[in-house]
Design a protein around this motif. Sequence first.
Motif, mmCIF file in Angstrom:
data_model
loop_
_atom_site.group_PDB
_atom_site.id
_atom_site.type_symbol
_atom_site.label_atom_id
_atom_site.label_comp_id
_atom_site.label_asym_id
_atom_site.label_seq_id
_atom_site.Cartn_x
_atom_site.Cartn_y
_atom_site.Cartn_z
ATOM 1 N N PHE A 27 0.822 -1.214 0.000
ATOM 2 C CA PHE A 27 0.000 0.000 0.000
ATOM 3 C C PHE A 27 0.855 1.264 0.000
ATOM 4 O O PHE A 27 0.464 2.294 -0.523
ATOM 5 C CB PHE A 27 -0.859 0.059 1.277
ATOM 6 C CG PHE A 27 -2.154 -0.686 1.204
ATOM 7 C CD1 PHE A 27 -3.120 -0.314 0.289
ATOM 8 C CD2 PHE A 27 -2.417 -1.741 2.068
ATOM 9 C CE1 PHE A 27 -4.336 -0.982 0.234
ATOM 10 C CE2 PHE A 27 -3.633 -2.418 2.015
ATOM 11 C CZ PHE A 27 -4.587 -2.033 1.093
ATOM 12 N N TYR A 28 2.019 1.167 0.658
ATOM 13 C CA TYR A 28 2.713 2.393 1.060
ATOM 14 C C TYR A 28 3.831 2.811 0.114
ATOM 15 O O TYR A 28 4.992 2.912 0.502
ATOM 16 C CB TYR A 28 3.209 2.240 2.506
ATOM 17 C CG TYR A 28 2.049 1.918 3.431
ATOM 18 C CD1 TYR A 28 1.217 2.926 3.904
ATOM 19 C CD2 TYR A 28 1.735 0.599 3.765
ATOM 20 C CE1 TYR A 28 0.120 2.648 4.709
ATOM 21 C CE2 TYR A 28 0.635 0.305 4.579
ATOM 22 C CZ TYR A 28 -0.158 1.332 5.041
ATOM 23 O OH TYR A 28 -1.245 1.045 5.829
ATOM 24 N N PHE A 36 -2.875 7.555 2.640
ATOM 25 C CA PHE A 36 -3.046 7.120 4.028
ATOM 26 C C PHE A 36 -3.124 8.312 4.986
ATOM 27 O O PHE A 36 -3.890 8.293 5.959
ATOM 28 C CB PHE A 36 -1.951 6.133 4.453
ATOM 29 C CG PHE A 36 -2.195 5.569 5.820
ATOM 30 C CD1 PHE A 36 -3.361 4.879 6.114
ATOM 31 C CD2 PHE A 36 -1.271 5.758 6.838
ATOM 32 C CE1 PHE A 36 -3.614 4.384 7.387
ATOM 33 C CE2 PHE A 36 -1.517 5.269 8.116
ATOM 34 C CZ PHE A 36 -2.686 4.581 8.386
ATOM 35 N N ILE A 39 -6.587 9.311 4.867
ATOM 36 C CA ILE A 39 -7.439 8.385 5.638
ATOM 37 C C ILE A 39 -7.435 8.788 7.107
ATOM 38 O O ILE A 39 -8.477 8.852 7.759
ATOM 39 C CB ILE A 39 -6.964 6.916 5.482
ATOM 40 C CG1 ILE A 39 -7.264 6.400 4.076
ATOM 41 C CG2 ILE A 39 -7.612 6.008 6.540
ATOM 42 C CD1 ILE A 39 -6.860 4.963 3.813
ATOM 43 N N TYR A 45 -12.568 7.712 10.173
ATOM 44 C CA TYR A 45 -11.415 6.915 10.635
ATOM 45 C C TYR A 45 -10.961 7.427 12.005
ATOM 46 O O TYR A 45 -10.123 8.313 12.132
ATOM 47 C CB TYR A 45 -10.276 6.974 9.605
ATOM 48 C CG TYR A 45 -9.234 5.898 9.818
ATOM 49 C CD1 TYR A 45 -9.487 4.578 9.459
ATOM 50 C CD2 TYR A 45 -8.004 6.205 10.377
ATOM 51 C CE1 TYR A 45 -8.537 3.585 9.656
ATOM 52 C CE2 TYR A 45 -7.040 5.226 10.575
ATOM 53 C CZ TYR A 45 -7.317 3.915 10.209
ATOM 54 O OH TYR A 45 -6.362 2.938 10.405
ATOM 55 N N LEU A 47 -9.391 5.768 14.451
ATOM 56 C CA LEU A 47 -8.287 5.083 15.140
ATOM 57 C C LEU A 47 -7.157 6.025 15.566
ATOM 58 O O LEU A 47 -6.739 6.025 16.723
ATOM 59 C CB LEU A 47 -7.683 3.964 14.262
ATOM 60 C CG LEU A 47 -8.508 2.692 14.087
ATOM 61 C CD1 LEU A 47 -9.543 2.875 13.004
ATOM 62 C CD2 LEU A 47 -7.632 1.503 13.805
ATOM 63 N N ASN A 159 -3.177 -6.056 11.915
ATOM 64 C CA ASN A 159 -3.028 -6.370 10.497
ATOM 65 C C ASN A 159 -2.385 -7.737 10.248
ATOM 66 O O ASN A 159 -2.146 -8.120 9.103
ATOM 67 C CB ASN A 159 -2.244 -5.265 9.772
ATOM 68 C CG ASN A 159 -2.967 -3.918 9.801
ATOM 69 O OD1 ASN A 159 -2.388 -2.906 10.180
ATOM 70 N ND2 ASN A 159 -4.241 -3.895 9.435
ATOM 71 N N TYR A 199 -13.805 1.854 7.541
ATOM 72 C CA TYR A 199 -13.108 1.145 6.458
ATOM 73 C C TYR A 199 -13.823 1.246 5.121
ATOM 74 O O TYR A 199 -13.516 0.518 4.191
ATOM 75 C CB TYR A 199 -12.869 -0.322 6.863
ATOM 76 C CG TYR A 199 -11.801 -0.380 7.922
ATOM 77 C CD1 TYR A 199 -10.458 -0.453 7.571
ATOM 78 C CD2 TYR A 199 -12.124 -0.261 9.270
ATOM 79 C CE1 TYR A 199 -9.462 -0.441 8.522
ATOM 80 C CE2 TYR A 199 -11.136 -0.239 10.244
ATOM 81 C CZ TYR A 199 -9.809 -0.326 9.859
ATOM 82 O OH TYR A 199 -8.826 -0.298 10.806
ATOM 83 N N THR A 206 -10.632 5.563 1.044
ATOM 84 C CA THR A 206 -10.179 4.188 1.281
ATOM 85 C C THR A 206 -10.226 3.368 -0.017
ATOM 86 O O THR A 206 -9.337 2.548 -0.268
ATOM 87 C CB THR A 206 -11.040 3.518 2.377
ATOM 88 O OG1 THR A 206 -11.035 4.365 3.535
ATOM 89 C CG2 THR A 206 -10.499 2.165 2.750
ATOM 90 N N PHE A 209 -7.220 4.313 -1.946
ATOM 91 C CA PHE A 209 -6.041 3.704 -1.307
ATOM 92 C C PHE A 209 -5.850 2.282 -1.838
ATOM 93 O O PHE A 209 -4.734 1.875 -2.178
ATOM 94 C CB PHE A 209 -6.280 3.701 0.200
ATOM 95 C CG PHE A 209 -5.127 3.272 1.044
ATOM 96 C CD1 PHE A 209 -3.879 3.871 0.926
ATOM 97 C CD2 PHE A 209 -5.285 2.275 2.012
ATOM 98 C CE1 PHE A 209 -2.815 3.495 1.733
ATOM 99 C CE2 PHE A 209 -4.226 1.892 2.821
ATOM 100 C CZ PHE A 209 -2.995 2.494 2.688
ATOM 101 N N ASN A 210 -6.932 1.549 -1.953
ATOM 102 C CA ASN A 210 -6.874 0.173 -2.448
ATOM 103 C C ASN A 210 -6.610 0.123 -3.956
ATOM 104 O O ASN A 210 -5.803 -0.676 -4.427
ATOM 105 C CB ASN A 210 -8.154 -0.571 -2.070
ATOM 106 C CG ASN A 210 -8.148 -1.037 -0.616
ATOM 107 O OD1 ASN A 210 -7.857 -2.189 -0.323
ATOM 108 N ND2 ASN A 210 -8.407 -0.122 0.304
ATOM 109 N N SER A 245 -10.607 -6.277 3.707
ATOM 110 C CA SER A 245 -10.705 -5.370 2.562
ATOM 111 C C SER A 245 -10.299 -6.110 1.295
ATOM 112 O O SER A 245 -9.395 -6.953 1.331
ATOM 113 C CB SER A 245 -9.792 -4.159 2.766
ATOM 114 O OG SER A 245 -10.209 -3.408 3.882
ATOM 115 N N GLU A 275 -6.288 -6.481 2.885
ATOM 116 C CA GLU A 275 -5.926 -6.197 4.285
ATOM 117 C C GLU A 275 -6.886 -6.859 5.260
ATOM 118 O O GLU A 275 -8.087 -6.955 4.993
ATOM 119 C CB GLU A 275 -5.956 -4.679 4.528
ATOM 120 C CG GLU A 275 -5.525 -4.212 5.914
ATOM 121 C CD GLU A 275 -4.029 -4.239 6.185
ATOM 122 O OE1 GLU A 275 -3.448 -5.347 6.161
ATOM 123 O OE2 GLU A 275 -3.448 -3.154 6.425
ATOM 124 N N SER A 277 -7.933 -6.080 9.179
ATOM 125 C CA SER A 277 -7.806 -5.116 10.277
ATOM 126 C C SER A 277 -8.620 -5.647 11.449
ATOM 127 O O SER A 277 -9.837 -5.516 11.480
ATOM 128 C CB SER A 277 -8.344 -3.745 9.860
ATOM 129 O OG SER A 277 -7.729 -3.311 8.665
#
Length: 315
Positions: A27-28, A36, A39, A45, A47, A159, A199, A206, A209-210, A245, A275, A277
Amino acid sequence: MSDQFNFKVDIERGFESPQKFIPSKYFYDAAGDRIFQQIMELPEYYLTRSEAEIFEKKGGSIVDALPFKEAFEVVELGAGDGSKTKTLLQEMLRREMDFVYRPMDISRDVLGQLKAHMLEDLPTLSIDVLAGDYFHILPSLKVDPHPKLFLFLGSNIGNFQPAEAEAFIQMIANSMNSGDLLLVGMDLQKNPALIEQAYNDKAGVTADFNLNLLKRMNRELGANFNLDAFEFYSHYDPVRGFVNSYLVSLEKQIVYFSAMDKSFLFRKNELIHTELSRKFSGEQIDRLAFRTGFYVRKEFKDEKEYFVDSLWEKV
Ligand code: TRP
């Protein structure tokens, strides 16, 4: 071995498996890092904000709970940008505690930036970076005589597949001495609707991101994914506490990769897993700690009890 070689091999392995998957570390890339960041700012989100709140409001109590009487070390796994950790380190410095901060990461670049960033705000901090992979560095820490606080924040443990999470914590445990501490961040089970939204945000960040994974394979592995022929899908199972995901293939299609001169078939509605989570119950946390040789010394939660930083002591 180059990163590109690993990417190719990991994608081949993922796409040849009966349940196709892409390892989530991919992803990164630069674009993924930027998405991200977005996100983490989404209203859905929670978290990042929940854990930041814990460090802001309970940072003092976390430091109070440390039993170390002599010089100690703070070893961080997967430090990221270190903003949460900074709150904690700041409190330790304010109390004139005698410690060295050792952030660990595979990338020297990341560590260099983190060090500069930390020293800007905390000029008196003793910081000594550990570059390399966990499997090599962790065992070398056991011989160091100082008591240690290990940090594994940000719900990263969620993860891993359950068996891998346990194996990973066990590996950390094996590099610790009796009385050392581990502070581990975990997202808690809560109203399932809130987790679903976190998510699968309204703005579609998101999803982007995917879908960025497909762009990355097009660019770096010479693939010819049509981004319009895939859609993002995520699902929360509140009984197990799993968010999974996926990317869904909207039609039967063949995608060619020039990097390995190979094609892969995607059936209509076939899923690519991207992913897991995990969301934990208090009971699951206790069991994980017990099975890996810890006891739960203290738990620090945000006001809404969405997230926990759980302080474990090595038996
Ligand atoms: N891995 C992080 C998490 O589980 C980041 C993340 C947020 C994520 N949304 C995602 C990863 C969607 C994959 C798909 O919270």
